[in-house]
Design a protein around this motif. Sequence first.
Motif: not given
Length: 297
Positions: A113-138
Amino acid sequence: MRDFRWPPPPDGGPRTYGPGPSAPRSGRPTLPEPETEVVSTPHGVRLERLIIGTGSPTTVFAHGLASGIAVTRPYGSAVGGRKVFFQFRGHGRSDAPPGPWSYSDLARDLRAIADLTGATRAMGVSLGAGALTRLVADNPDRFDRLVFFLPAVLDLPRPATVKARLAALAAAVASGDVAAVADAISVEFPPTLRGTPAVWAYLRQRIDQLMRDGLAKDLASLSEQVAIPDPAPLHKVTAPALVIACAGDDLHPVPVAERLAEALPNATLHVYDRPGVIWTDRADLRGRISEFLNARE
């Protein structure tokens, strides 16, 4: 005894479950939800998406378990530029491919979703925070600003009590018992606020979504998993990060937020002194998030 009785009291919202004249009575008409779209992703999972706002930067918002676009939108109310909200696999109109699923799968959804929209900033809530953590770790250089709100898990499994609560919610949704779903969601609310019109309106919104869309059975497996096996890769994430937690929230323990903030080289940690910040300190929370994400440096 139930935390909530269903239907709710007359001063707290609907008298019966379902659409029509029983909508929450908040003093103003309930606005219809904006129309979303379902988009294809490179990894073959179609995801429901909503884009609002114009200009730059573009920020993507990732929701929590059994939540979605409608619940996540208020966090971006004062954030400038384009805002992208979406539903993870197994939520809303998004696909539910065969499981079990991992945080790596959720990170793939978020990245697409971030790539399709060119997002440069992100916020994750609870489960979303876990997904964001995994994304930036990789992918440590993927975003230039990050917000982690109520991170629930990092590299250690969740306690058995938390797993039981998530299992109870899944079972309640599967049974179609609206009162049981209300009970399962009630743990998110401070006891002093339960029964207020605002909480009943929010509860009705969550129940409408869950009873309409269901909850994919493979989501339950996520409660057994960690977001990342080792926090060490987070040391390479140089983007400014804001980590927000609440004291007394056993679904989102403060030590998880502290360890996440410690692992990120350029992180600021803010801990509210009581749970239920979206009810008790909503203006401060929105202001804190928007001030951070609207920064140009």
